[in-house]
Design a protein around this motif. Structure first.
Motif, short mmCIF file in Angstrom:
data_model
loop_
_atom_site.label_atom_id
_atom_site.label_comp_id
_atom_site.label_asym_id
_atom_site.label_seq_id
_atom_site.Cartn_x
_atom_site.Cartn_y
_atom_site.Cartn_z
N ASN A 304 0.86 -1.18 0.00
CA ASN A 304 0.00 0.00 0.00
C ASN A 304 0.89 1.23 0.00
O ASN A 304 1.81 1.33 0.82
N GLY A 305 0.65 2.15 -0.92
CA GLY A 305 1.45 3.36 -0.96
C GLY A 305 2.32 3.44 -2.19
O GLY A 305 2.16 2.68 -3.16
N GLN A 306 3.31 4.33 -2.16
CA GLN A 306 4.15 4.58 -3.33
C GLN A 306 5.59 4.13 -3.14
O GLN A 306 6.41 4.26 -4.04
N THR A 307 5.90 3.59 -1.95
CA THR A 307 7.24 3.06 -1.70
C THR A 307 7.12 1.74 -0.96
O THR A 307 6.08 1.44 -0.35
N ALA A 308 8.18 0.95 -1.01
CA ALA A 308 8.19 -0.33 -0.31
C ALA A 308 9.62 -0.76 -0.05
O ALA A 308 10.55 -0.37 -0.77
N VAL A 309 9.79 -1.55 1.00
CA VAL A 309 11.07 -2.20 1.30
C VAL A 309 10.83 -3.70 1.23
O VAL A 309 9.97 -4.23 1.94
N LEU A 310 11.56 -4.37 0.36
CA LEU A 310 11.40 -5.81 0.16
C LEU A 310 12.61 -6.53 0.72
O LEU A 310 13.73 -6.36 0.23
N ASP A 311 12.39 -7.33 1.76
CA ASP A 311 13.47 -8.08 2.40
C ASP A 311 13.72 -9.37 1.61
O ASP A 311 12.85 -10.23 1.51
N VAL A 312 14.93 -9.49 1.04
CA VAL A 312 15.26 -10.69 0.25
C VAL A 312 16.38 -11.49 0.91
O VAL A 312 17.05 -12.29 0.27
N SER A 313 16.57 -11.27 2.21
CA SER A 313 17.68 -11.92 2.91
C SER A 313 17.54 -13.44 2.95
O SER A 313 18.54 -14.15 3.10
N ALA A 314 16.32 -13.94 2.80
CA ALA A 314 16.11 -15.40 2.85
C ALA A 314 16.30 -16.05 1.48
O ALA A 314 16.26 -17.28 1.38
N LEU A 315 16.50 -15.25 0.44
CA LEU A 315 16.62 -15.80 -0.91
C LEU A 315 18.06 -16.13 -1.25
O LEU A 315 18.99 -15.43 -0.84
N SER A 316 18.25 -17.18 -2.01
CA SER A 316 19.58 -17.53 -2.49
C SER A 316 20.01 -16.56 -3.58
O SER A 316 19.18 -15.91 -4.21
N SER A 317 21.31 -16.46 -3.82
CA SER A 317 21.81 -15.58 -4.87
C SER A 317 21.26 -16.02 -6.22
O SER A 317 21.16 -17.21 -6.50
N GLY A 318 20.89 -15.04 -7.04
CA GLY A 318 20.37 -15.38 -8.36
C GLY A 318 19.45 -14.31 -8.89
O GLY A 318 19.36 -13.20 -8.35
#
Length: 338
Positions: A304-318
């Motif tokens: 919701n809104g015009q900005t966001a922070v997406l945490d990708v720390s759990a994702l493998s490199s790629g």
């Protein structure tokens, strides 16, 4: 990982009067937090843009006099290999054809055109052809052919290929933007191929040919359509550049990379493993859906809104795809996770 393919052939060609004219290489050393870089480097870029047949620029971001430069830390080893080669001690510094000029950009500007003309008058010792450029699943492919235009057998000639991004907006670095006044960073070096030491040219007799098959990861590239490949031949002993040439991407992007970036601006915070996104319009009760390149959903985040922070720390490199859903509209962009 960079894959290296050096194909040598001893074919002798009849080099005619239609041989390439010299294209002068300007290597620009800059820093995203250096105020004088913002004042002087763009004038070098403008000159090259106005004289594309005569000159081409590669910009290396180095961490001095200020360490606050996100672009440097995306390709630090490659950038420092070139600044070390020329003993660069500050920014902005310009190096023309390996050393016909090596010094302050502000001092160079008044004589830039005449210095380029002086180099153009020197016959190039190589011809360079760049062809078959394409991007497949995040890797930049193509072929560069180096043809000796005279007998270079006694020289320490090496081939270098640089993948650069012609324009990178400061907004691509929301987490850590540079502090100078540049809103767009120009001609940003992304990778030196095959290595920072270049590739030895084997067939250096008149008409001898060597070729490099390119296979370069596009990690950290913000816009695939802005990619340019610059190839040059340099005498490693004297540092003189014998010839340079370049080619831009012309829409030859396939598979995953067909996807255009409509989903706003995404900046990657490497240390925090977070993407900071800013959208062109507010999103109401939407979501961000992250999938791998096979289409498997990995992560869903309400939006919701015009900005966001997406945490990708759990994702493998790629490489991943992020789809922003806003009512009946959806936009997809590509994300890299290190």
């Amino acid at each position: 990982m960079k894959k290296i393919f050096l194909i040598a052939s001893a074919i002798l060609l009849c080099l005619s009067s239609s041989a390439q004219q010299r294209r002068v290489l300007i290597e620009q050393f800059s820093n995203a937090s250096c105020p004088t870089c913002a004042a002087y480097s763009p004038q070098v870029y403008d000159f090259a843009d106005q004289n594309p047949a005569n000159a081409v620029v590669i910009t290396y971001h180095i961490p001095f006099p200020y360490t606050h430069d996100s672009l440097h830390y995306e390709s630090p080893t490659d950038a420092l290999s070139r600044s070390g080669k020329y003993n660069v001690a500050g920014t902005p510094t310009s190096v023309i054809d390996g050393g016909s000029y090596n010094g302050s950009t502000s001092v160079l500007l008044s004589s830039l055109a005449s210095r380029i003309n002086q180099r153009i008058a020197v016959a190039p010792q190589y011809q360079i052809e760049i062809k078959n450029l394409r991007i497949i699943n995040g890797r930049f492919n193509g072929r560069v052919v180096f043809t000796s235009a005279m007998d270079n057998s006694a020289t320490d000639a090496k081939a270098y290929v640089v993948l650069l991004e012609r324009g990178v907006p400061k907004t691509a670095y929301l987490a850590s933007p540079g502090r100078n006044a540049e809103s767009v960073y120009k001609n940003v070096m992304r990778s030196i191929f095959p290595t920072t030491s270049g590739a030895n040219l084997v067939n250096k007799q008149l008409g001898g040919q060597d070729s490099l098959e390119l296979d370069i990861a596009t990690l950290n590239v913000k816009s695939l359509s802005q990619l340019r490949v610059v190839a040059f031949v340099q005498n490693d002993a004297t540092k003189e550049v014998y010839q340079a040439n370049y080619a831009d991407m012309q829409g030859q992007i396939t598979n995953v990379d067909d996807i255009e970036t409509f989903a706003g601006t995404w900046g990657y915070d490497v240390a925090g493993k977070q993407y900071h996104a800013a959208f062109s319009e507010p999103v109401v009760e939407g979501s961000i859906v992250v999938t791998d390149i096979t289409g498997k959903e990995i992560l869903i985040q309400p939006l919701n809104g015009q900005t966001a922070v997406l945490d990708v720390s759990a994702l493998s490199s790629g490489i991943y795809l992020a789809t922003v859903r806003n009512g009946s509209t959806s936009y997809t962009t590509k994300l890299w996770v290190e």
